[in-house]
Enzyme design. Structure first.
Site, PDB file in Angstrom:
ATOM      1  N   HIS A 103      54.660   3.259  -8.874  1.00 44.05           N
ATOM      2  CA  HIS A 103      54.859   4.659  -9.290  1.00 44.05           C
ATOM      3  C   HIS A 103      55.272   4.677 -10.763  1.00 44.05           C
ATOM      4  O   HIS A 103      56.031   3.822 -11.214  1.00 44.05           O
ATOM      5  CB  HIS A 103      55.929   5.323  -8.416  1.00 44.05           C
ATOM      6  N   GLU A 173      47.958   9.675 -10.428  1.00 41.33           N
ATOM      7  CA  GLU A 173      49.038  10.609 -10.750  1.00 41.33           C
ATOM      8  C   GLU A 173      49.233  10.660 -12.261  1.00 41.33           C
ATOM      9  O   GLU A 173      49.953   9.827 -12.824  1.00 41.33           O
ATOM     10  CB  GLU A 173      50.356  10.142 -10.128  1.00 41.33           C
TER      11      GLU A 173
HETATM   12  P1  PGA Z   1      55.623  15.941  -8.021  1.00 43.04           P
HETATM   13  O1  PGA Z   1      55.724  14.349  -7.932  1.00 43.04           O
HETATM   14  O2  PGA Z   1      54.822  16.408  -6.832  1.00 43.04           O
HETATM   15  O3  PGA Z   1      57.043  16.417  -7.979  1.00 43.04           O
HETATM   16  O4  PGA Z   1      54.932  16.274  -9.293  1.00 43.04           O
HETATM   17  C1  PGA Z   1      54.646  13.583  -7.481  1.00 43.04           C
HETATM   18  C2  PGA Z   1      54.998  12.124  -7.531  1.00 43.04           C
HETATM   19  O5  PGA Z   1      55.667  11.695  -8.487  1.00 43.04           O
HETATM   20  O6  PGA Z   1      54.642  11.361  -6.629  1.00 43.04           O
END
Ligand code: PGA
Length: 253
Positions: A103, A173
């Site tokens: 992540h 992401e």
């Molecule tokens: P968010 O985070 O939905 O709060 O933007 C997503 C993530 O970091 O997995």
């Protein structure tokens, strides 16, 4: 085409990050178990490690279908003198089926690098835990238009995994979208999904993959995102902490 298991089911992953309490885990999981929309094996809750045992007990005792994920796994496997670490072996013992790896918050705040991430993926796979490997570009690269190279570079990590990859989940992401309320356009999401699929086709043609989108997913945009054919599911941060909001997201595919 995204194939998850034998069906086209989309994965809905809740990433609680460093949030929650035992009572919230008990309340939220028990609530999810009462609904057909959320008590599904494609609904995956990624909890802080300290709450996984409690959640696993609730799910097992009620013979529920929901799945559990950790938010990280150690780069060391088995047992040993690695103070503070939680191994894939230990997670497997708790019936944790998935783990988030790489992540952007861990890459940024804990300095996690490619070789470390490759070890984590290896240990997860060796313990039958499915990795949810995260990639995503920072805003400056997006603005300069050179983010594809960055994403491909992050994907190179998979070549360092020292076991056979049969099945992996890759979450796109964009860092600028996480927690910001900013979401890329459908075209931009499609283009990132295509990039991942092409990389996998060229380098790991026999690997079964699901590609997720993550970053400011909410009850308002979930249907549009989940309707994108190449999106195999969503990774939800902030919105996954609210039961009503997350339930709507789960019902959006
Ligand atoms: P968010 O985070 O939905 O709060 O933007 C997503 C993530 O970091 O997995």
């Amino acid at each position: 085409m995204i194939i998850v298991g034998n069906s086209m089911t989309k994965l809905i992953v809740a990433n609680w990050k460093m949030n929650g309490s035992i009572s919230k885990v008990q309340h939220d999981i028990n609530t999810y178990l009462t609904s057909k929309v959320t008590n599904q094996s494609n609904v995956i809750i990624a909890l802080p490690n300290v709450f996984l045992a409690e959640a696993a007990k609730i799910i097992t005792d009620s013979n529920a279908s929901m799945s559990l994920s950790s938010q990280d796994v150690s780069q060391f496997d088995g047992f040993g003198a690695y103070t503070g670490e939680i191994s894939a072996t230990m997670l497997k013992d708790l019936n944790v089926q998935y783990t988030i790896i790489g992540h952007s918050e861990r890459r940024l705040h804990l300095g996690e690098e490619t070789i470390t991430l490759a070890k984590k993926i290896t240990h997860a796979i060796n313990n039958q835990i499915k990795p949810i490997f995260c990639i995503g570009e920072p805003i400056n690269l997006r603005e300069n238009g050179v983010y594809n190279e960055f994403l491909l570079d992050q994907l190179e990590c998979l070549k360092l995994v020292s076991c056979e990859i049969k099945d992996i989940i890759i979450a796109y992401e964009p860092i600028w979208s996480i927690g910001s309320g900013l979401v890329p356009s459908v075209k931009e999401v499609e283009s990132a999904m295509l990039l991942v699929h092409k990389f996998m086709q060229n380098n790991f043609p026999h690997v079964k993959i699901a590609t997720l989108y993550g970053g400011s997913v909410s009850s308002k945009n979930a249907t549009e995102i989940l309707n994108i054919p190449s999106v195999g599911g969503v990774l939800v941060g902030g919105a996954s902490l609210k039961v009503d909001e997350f339930t709507i997201i789960c019902g959006s595919c």
